[in-house]
Design a protein around this motif. Sequence first.
Motif, PDB file in Angstrom:
ATOM      1  N   PRO A 110      33.871  -7.892 -11.388  1.00  0.00           N
ATOM      2  CA  PRO A 110      34.438  -8.548 -12.272  1.00  0.00           C
ATOM      3  C   PRO A 110      35.206  -7.613 -13.400  1.00  0.00           C
ATOM      4  CG  PRO A 110      32.091  -8.550 -12.730  1.00  0.00           C
ATOM      5  CD  PRO A 110      32.444  -8.006 -11.385  1.00  0.00           C
ATOM      6  N   PRO A 111      36.157  -7.737 -14.093  1.00  0.00           N
ATOM      7  CA  PRO A 111      36.734  -6.922 -14.970  1.00  0.00           C
ATOM      8  C   PRO A 111      35.975  -6.060 -15.745  1.00  0.00           C
ATOM      9  CG  PRO A 111      38.151  -8.709 -15.029  1.00  0.00           C
ATOM     10  CD  PRO A 111      36.797  -8.941 -14.147  1.00  0.00           C
ATOM     11  N   SER A 112      34.693  -6.635 -16.070  1.00  0.00           N
ATOM     12  CA  SER A 112      33.841  -5.963 -17.241  1.00  0.00           C
ATOM     13  C   SER A 112      33.141  -4.745 -16.395  1.00  0.00           C
ATOM     14  CB  SER A 112      32.730  -6.934 -17.616  1.00  0.00           C
ATOM     15  OG  SER A 112      32.295  -7.578 -16.404  1.00  0.00           O
ATOM     16  N   LEU A 113      33.180  -4.692 -15.062  1.00  0.00           N
ATOM     17  CA  LEU A 113      32.380  -3.697 -14.244  1.00  0.00           C
ATOM     18  C   LEU A 113      33.470  -2.603 -13.694  1.00  0.00           C
ATOM     19  CD1 LEU A 113      29.573  -3.420 -13.353  1.00  0.00           C
ATOM     20  CD2 LEU A 113      30.012  -4.426 -11.227  1.00  0.00           C
ATOM     21  N   HIS A 114      33.486  -1.548 -13.962  1.00  0.00           N
ATOM     22  CA  HIS A 114      34.322  -0.501 -13.336  1.00  0.00           C
ATOM     23  C   HIS A 114      33.690   1.130 -13.321  1.00  0.00           C
ATOM     24  CE1 HIS A 114      35.099  -0.124 -17.509  1.00  0.00           C
ATOM     25  NE2 HIS A 114      35.461  -1.310 -17.789  1.00  0.00           N
ATOM     26  N   ARG A 115      34.461   1.564 -12.684  1.00  0.00           N
ATOM     27  CA  ARG A 115      33.929   3.086 -12.352  1.00  0.00           C
ATOM     28  C   ARG A 115      34.896   4.075 -12.762  1.00  0.00           C
ATOM     29  NH1 ARG A 115      30.184   1.203 -12.905  1.00  0.00           N
ATOM     30  NH2 ARG A 115      28.344   0.717 -11.540  1.00  0.00           N
ATOM     31  N   PRO A 172      38.214  -0.524 -10.214  1.00  0.00           N
ATOM     32  CA  PRO A 172      37.027  -1.468  -9.698  1.00  0.00           C
ATOM     33  C   PRO A 172      36.272  -1.116  -8.671  1.00  0.00           C
ATOM     34  CG  PRO A 172      39.192  -2.080  -8.678  1.00  0.00           C
ATOM     35  CD  PRO A 172      39.651  -0.749  -9.503  1.00  0.00           C
ATOM     36  N   LEU A 173      35.128  -1.676  -8.343  1.00  0.00           N
ATOM     37  CA  LEU A 173      34.220  -1.616  -7.262  1.00  0.00           C
ATOM     38  C   LEU A 173      34.558  -2.743  -6.203  1.00  0.00           C
ATOM     39  CD1 LEU A 173      32.072  -0.979  -9.704  1.00  0.00           C
ATOM     40  CD2 LEU A 173      30.430  -0.947  -7.773  1.00  0.00           C
ATOM     41  N   ALA A 174      34.714  -2.457  -5.003  1.00  0.00           N
ATOM     42  CA  ALA A 174      35.226  -3.468  -3.904  1.00  0.00           C
ATOM     43  C   ALA A 174      34.688  -3.172  -2.711  1.00  0.00           C
ATOM     44  CB  ALA A 174      36.694  -3.671  -4.207  1.00  0.00           C
ATOM     45  N   VAL A 175      34.298  -4.112  -1.899  1.00  0.00           N
ATOM     46  CA  VAL A 175      34.143  -4.163  -0.362  1.00  0.00           C
ATOM     47  C   VAL A 175      34.862  -5.267   0.045  1.00  0.00           C
ATOM     48  CG1 VAL A 175      32.543  -3.960   1.539  1.00  0.00           C
ATOM     49  CG2 VAL A 175      31.772  -3.533  -0.984  1.00  0.00           C
ATOM     50  N   ARG A 210      22.120   3.650 -17.898  1.00  0.00           N
ATOM     51  CA  ARG A 210      22.813   3.720 -16.630  1.00  0.00           C
ATOM     52  C   ARG A 210      24.138   3.930 -16.522  1.00  0.00           C
ATOM     53  NH1 ARG A 210      21.173   1.041 -11.930  1.00  0.00           N
ATOM     54  NH2 ARG A 210      19.415   0.262 -13.002  1.00  0.00           N
ATOM     55  N   GLN A 211      24.920   3.365 -17.447  1.00  0.00           N
ATOM     56  CA  GLN A 211      26.193   3.531 -17.464  1.00  0.00           C
ATOM     57  C   GLN A 211      26.673   4.796 -17.516  1.00  0.00           C
ATOM     58  OE1 GLN A 211      28.897   1.714 -17.247  1.00  0.00           O
ATOM     59  NE2 GLN A 211      28.261  -0.261 -17.551  1.00  0.00           N
TER      60      GLN A 211
END
Length: 590
Positions: free
Chosen positions: A248-253, A291-294, A504-505
């Motif tokens: 989701p857009p709230s989770l990114h790296r 984003p994270l994605a598989v 963690r972040q």
Amino acid sequence: MIAGIPMSIQILPEEVASQIAAGEVVERPSSVVKELVENSIDAGASDIRVEVREGGKGSIRVVDDGSGVPADQVELAFERHSTSKLRSSDDLERITTLGFRGEALAAIAAVSRLTFTTRSAAEPAGTVLRLEGGKVIRSEETGRPPGTTVEVEDLFFNLPARRKFLRTERTERRHIDSWLTSYAMAYPGLRLTLYHDGEMAFQSPGSGHLRDVLVAVYGLEVGGALLEIVPDEAQAMDGARVAGFVSPPSLHRANRSYITLFVNGRWVRDTRLTYAVIQAYHTLLPGGRYPLAVVLVSLPAAGVDVNVHPAKAEIRFKDGDAVFRAVQRAARATLLARSPVPMATHLPSAWPGQATTWAGQRREQLVAAGAAWTDRLPALDHGQPDLPPPADARARPLPPLRVVGQLGATYIVAEGPEGMYLVDQHAAHERVLFERMLADRVKAEVASQALLEAKTLDLPPESAGLLEENLQALLALGFDLEPFGRGTLLVRALPALVAEEDPRQVLEDAAAALAVDDRPLGERVEETVARQVCKRAAVKAGKVLSHEEMRELIAQLERCTSPRTCPHGRPTMIHLSVDQLARQFGREGP
Ligand code: ADP
Ligand code: MG
């Protein structure tokens, strides 16, 4: 040979030719793991155990419960270009197995000491074959359950140059971890277990559900938050089916290495498809975040050419544009359909009209939330940091600036002898914090703050590995971490700048920064991490600042060595000279 006079042309001895060929297939220990696990998958295994010692430099053992190799074919499997998966060049058009080149076993055997133990389910006994540098030195019957075990020892023992250039054990481990967890994602029905030096580092549940693998790799928090890609019937008709998960857009790296791509069950590196995923988040993520994605793409076998690269990590599509579109649309559709608050992290890009309204709406909230961020500004009486003199034009010192006001809660308007300056408050603060942090590091004075209670965190094995590899550098920046094995870290202290943030972040940021830099040595590591820490700590765009706070920030910026760019190289300010202003207003003239 006499210099300048060429040697006569001759066919290379078989041994030399096979070593050269081996070098292309077997680049490093993780390539061995990759080829062996691919063979196990092709053999229909459902349970694969990988045991690595010393990051693969000691030994690599892969045990599977697949079909095994019949006794009379075992030696043949080690010939170059021997395969059970391809018969004619027509077959190249429709490859459904991971292997097909018939090179891996021969190549790995050519540069190691290898023991291959196998039994086909149809035969009563198995075979054990031992090779050294590609030569068979022992072959005999043995008892074992159906399946295959390959043990590779002393990799590159006969190629000292290659062996010498292997990275640290940690780095090799990290490559293996990253590669194996990726395959676990593409094959959720497989039970994949990884051991490093006798300790279990990762195990996929083998439940058949990708979500379960994601939780095993990323932990419950992240794995549980990822969004399952919405199936798109229209695309499937076109031939490209896209499945998997996106964040989701709230989770990114901080980098794109968390975007994993598979095409027809094959892990691939493909910058264009990676970009297709990133593009789906257009306007949804803050700048510089990914984003994270598989993403698992399935195509008819004739739609892709996998025979492009000896390690098979690159492929070519018949219709690359169609695949690009399919991936981009699938990701975008998923975000629109499933994302809880699609625009939450997005700062308006239209400026200044919109930003002002936006800032107005948010003003109260921001002021209410306004912890004293100026606490994070280093005190002025520290004196000049002892940094080297400016190296280029961007590093020109700033003239003294007078703060006029704030724009869109994001930019500081200032006036100087040469005209008007618009200063990006976040970028400027990042620069100030960064120079201070590096100067403090040189003096071993980076402020560190102990957590009220030491905290254990489970991180993806890759991230944990990266952090563990750089404990000293991190310590110098105020991180006090203790590895607990299996991806668990005990966090005792964080840099004071980010002590209030979610540990963690902060650690994931640091790990992401380290992942980009493949040369974890000395200064550079610390700079990379410092940059990330300062980015998180710096005052955000959208924060209303008092006149006093702005003056303080500008004063700090004036004292920086390279005040005109942020640590990531973007400008901290836009300068409109008196001349430019005059020209814009049509005031120029004779
Ligand atoms: P390729 O995978 O391209 O066919 P390899 O050199 O990797 O070439 O392997 C050669 C052959 O050895 C394979 O085609 C397969 O028949 C056999 N083989 C290798 N590993 C295994 C395994 N783990 N289980 C069963 N058969 C195997
Ligand atoms: Mg193979």
